[in-house]
Scaffold this motif. Structure first.
Motif, PDB file in Angstrom:
ATOM      1  N   LEU A 110       0.793  -1.226   0.000  1.00 36.30           N
ATOM      2  CA  LEU A 110       0.000   0.000   0.000  1.00 36.30           C
ATOM      3  C   LEU A 110       0.829   1.282   0.000  1.00 36.30           C
ATOM      4  O   LEU A 110       0.461   2.248  -0.661  1.00 36.30           O
ATOM      5  CB  LEU A 110      -0.943   0.015   1.217  1.00 36.30           C
ATOM      6  N   ASN A 111       1.918   1.305   0.744  1.00 40.22           N
ATOM      7  CA  ASN A 111       2.694   2.541   0.858  1.00 40.22           C
ATOM      8  C   ASN A 111       3.433   2.860  -0.445  1.00 40.22           C
ATOM      9  O   ASN A 111       4.216   2.034  -0.922  1.00 40.22           O
ATOM     10  CB  ASN A 111       3.710   2.433   1.994  1.00 40.22           C
ATOM     11  N   PRO A 112       3.213   4.042  -1.007  1.00 39.17           N
ATOM     12  CA  PRO A 112       3.933   4.407  -2.231  1.00 39.17           C
ATOM     13  C   PRO A 112       5.446   4.444  -2.021  1.00 39.17           C
ATOM     14  O   PRO A 112       6.206   4.097  -2.913  1.00 39.17           O
ATOM     15  CB  PRO A 112       3.387   5.809  -2.545  1.00 39.17           C
ATOM     16  N   SER A 113       5.867   4.875  -0.833  1.00 35.16           N
ATOM     17  CA  SER A 113       7.292   4.936  -0.521  1.00 35.16           C
ATOM     18  C   SER A 113       7.448   5.028   0.988  1.00 35.16           C
ATOM     19  O   SER A 113       6.508   5.360   1.703  1.00 35.16           O
ATOM     20  CB  SER A 113       7.956   6.151  -1.184  1.00 35.16           C
ATOM     21  N   MET A 114       8.630   4.702   1.480  1.00 37.91           N
ATOM     22  CA  MET A 114       8.929   4.810   2.906  1.00 37.91           C
ATOM     23  C   MET A 114      10.372   5.269   3.072  1.00 37.91           C
ATOM     24  O   MET A 114      11.262   4.831   2.329  1.00 37.91           O
ATOM     25  CB  MET A 114       8.742   3.466   3.629  1.00 37.91           C
ATOM     26  N   SER A 115      10.604   6.144   4.039  1.00 39.98           N
ATOM     27  CA  SER A 115      11.955   6.622   4.311  1.00 39.98           C
ATOM     28  C   SER A 115      12.808   5.482   4.849  1.00 39.98           C
ATOM     29  O   SER A 115      12.292   4.557   5.499  1.00 39.98           O
ATOM     30  CB  SER A 115      11.916   7.760   5.332  1.00 39.98           C
ATOM     31  N   PRO A 116      14.113   5.534   4.617  1.00 39.46           N
ATOM     32  CA  PRO A 116      14.994   4.487   5.139  1.00 39.46           C
ATOM     33  C   PRO A 116      14.987   4.469   6.663  1.00 39.46           C
ATOM     34  O   PRO A 116      14.699   5.479   7.313  1.00 39.46           O
ATOM     35  CB  PRO A 116      16.366   4.870   4.589  1.00 39.46           C
ATOM     36  N   ILE A 117      15.296   3.321   7.226  1.00 48.17           N
ATOM     37  CA  ILE A 117      15.269   3.128   8.672  1.00 48.17           C
ATOM     38  C   ILE A 117      16.658   2.714   9.156  1.00 48.17           C
ATOM     39  O   ILE A 117      17.298   1.828   8.579  1.00 48.17           O
ATOM     40  CB  ILE A 117      14.225   2.056   9.051  1.00 48.17           C
ATOM     41  N   HIS A 118      17.108   3.339  10.213  1.00 47.59           N
ATOM     42  CA  HIS A 118      18.416   3.045  10.775  1.00 47.59           C
ATOM     43  C   HIS A 118      18.397   1.673  11.450  1.00 47.59           C
ATOM     44  O   HIS A 118      17.389   1.287  12.057  1.00 47.59           O
ATOM     45  CB  HIS A 118      18.795   4.128  11.789  1.00 47.59           C
ATOM     46  N   PRO A 119      19.504   0.912  11.373  1.00 48.82           N
ATOM     47  CA  PRO A 119      19.552  -0.411  12.008  1.00 48.82           C
ATOM     48  C   PRO A 119      19.233  -0.395  13.500  1.00 48.82           C
ATOM     49  O   PRO A 119      18.702  -1.371  14.039  1.00 48.82           O
ATOM     50  CB  PRO A 119      20.999  -0.867  11.764  1.00 48.82           C
ATOM     51  N   PHE A 120      19.553   0.706  14.178  1.00 46.32           N
ATOM     52  CA  PHE A 120      19.236   0.807  15.606  1.00 46.32           C
ATOM     53  C   PHE A 120      17.740   0.661  15.847  1.00 46.32           C
ATOM     54  O   PHE A 120      17.295  -0.045  16.760  1.00 46.32           O
ATOM     55  CB  PHE A 120      19.728   2.148  16.159  1.00 46.32           C
TER      56      PHE A 120
END
Length: 289
Positions: A110-120
Motif C-alpha cells: 500500500l505505501n507508495p514509498s517509505m523513508s529508510p530506517i536506521h539499524p538501531f
C-alpha cells in the motif's frame, strides 16, 4: 521443535520471568523524552547503514505475530492441552490481523514509498516484537486461560472489546491512508507534468513528500494513527480482561514509547511548517497531549 530450548517457546517459568520483566520496559523509553534522535520516517537521517524503509518495516514488525502463532502451536502440547478455548484463538487472530496489515500489507503493497530506517530502530523494534509476541502468545497458548470455563460470563466484555478493537483498527487504517494519499497525490501530479511535457513513463519515483494532513482526527492531532492504535489495543485488553497482564503491559509499553515519538514529530512539523500552520493541533491526544 524449540528454536531456543525453554525460551522460544518459553517454559512456564521463563515465560513468567519474561512477562514480569517486560513490565519495566517504560524505563527504557525515558531517553526518548530527553532526545529527539529517532532515525525513522519523518525524522530519518542519512546513514550508510540505513535499510530501505519497506524491507526494514516488514522485518522488524512481522516477528510479533510469528512468535505469537509459534507459541500457540507449540506450547499447548507441553501443557497437556488438547484444545485451546475459542477466545484464545480469537485474540490470536486479532493480533495477527493487525500485524499482517502493519508488517506486510501496508509497507509492501500500500505505501507508495517509505523513508529508510536506521539499524538501531530495526533491531530495537524487532526485539520489542519478539518479546511482546512471546508474552501474549504464552498467555494465549496455555499459561493463561486454558478452558472454555475460564471465559464463562465474559461474553458482554468480549463483545465490547471487539467493538473497541475494530473501531481503533479501522481508524488506524483510515488515517494511515490519509498519509499515503499525500504521496499518491504527489505521484499523480508528477505524472501529469511528465505527460504534459511529452515524457510519459518518465515520471520517476516519488520521494519524501510531506504536508499537514487535514481530514479525520488530523484536524485535532498530528498522530491520530497512534491514538487509534492505542484504542485498538485497549479493546484487545478488554477482551482479555483484567487478568490479561501481557495485554495491559502491551498498551502501557506502546503509549510510553509512542508518546515521545509523537511529541518529537510535532516539533518536526512546527519547524517545517510553522506554528500558524499547525495551529491548535496536539501531538496525539486531543486537548491533552
Amino acid at each position: 521443535m524449540a528454536v531456543v530450548e525453554s525460551w522460544l517457546p518459553p517454559s512456564r517459568e521463563h515465560w513468567e520471568l519474561i512477562n514480569y520483566l517486560w513490565q519495566f520496559f517504560p524505563l527504557f523509553t525515558l531517553m526518548q523524552w530527553l532526545v529527539d534522535f529517532y532515525p525513522q520516517g519523518k525524522t530519518s537521517i542519512p546513514s550508510r547503514f540505513n535499510v530501505p524503509g519497506k524491507i526494514a518495516w516488514a522485518v522488524m514488525e512481522a516477528p510479533g505475530f510469528v512468535c505469537l502463532l509459534y507459541c500457540m502451536f507449540t506450547i499447548p502440547a507441553t501443557q497437556g492441552i488438547q484444545k485451546l478455548p475459542a477466545v484464545n484463538w480469537l485474540m490470536a487472530a486479532l493480533f495477527s490481523i493487525h500485524y499482517i496489515y502493519r508488517a506486510i500489507i501496508s509497507p509492501l503493497f500500500l505505501n507508495p514509498s517509505m523513508s529508510p530506517i536506521h539499524p538501531f530502530i530495526l533491531v530495537s523494534a524487532l526485539a520489542f516484537q519478539v518479546i511482546n509476541g512471546t508474552c501474549i502468545g504464552g498467555y494465549l497458548a496455555g499459561y493463561g486461560p486454558s478452558t472454555q470455563d475460564d471465559w464463562a460470563g465474559a461474553t458482554i466484555r468480549i463483545q465490547f472489546g471487539l467493538l473497541i478493537f475494530f473501531a481503533g483498527f479501522l481508524g488506524n487504517i483510515y488515517h494511515d491512508d490519509e498519509l499515503r494519499e499525500i504521496r499518491r497525490a504527489a505521484a499523480r501530479n508528477q505524472k501529469r507534468k511528465a505527460e504534459a511535457q511529452g515524457e510519459k513513463g518518465k515520471e520517476g519515483k516519488v520521494g519524501k513528500v510531506y504536508e499537514v494532513p487535514q481530514n479525520g482526527l488530523f484536524r485535532l492531532v498530528l498522530y491520530p494513527h497512534y491514538l487509534c492504535e492505542w484504542i485498538e489495543w485497549c479493546g484487545f485488553w478488554i477482551i482479555g480482561g483484567s487478568a490479561c497482564v501481557p495485554a495491559r503491559t502491551f498498551v502501557i509499553n506502546e503509549v510510553t514509547t509512542m508518546t515521545p515519538r509523537a511529541l518529537t514529530g510535532k516539533r518536526w512539523y512546527i519547524e517545517r511548517f510553522g506554528k500558524e500552520k499547525i495551529g491548535s493541533r496536539r501531538a496525539v491526544i486531543p486537548v491533552l497531549i
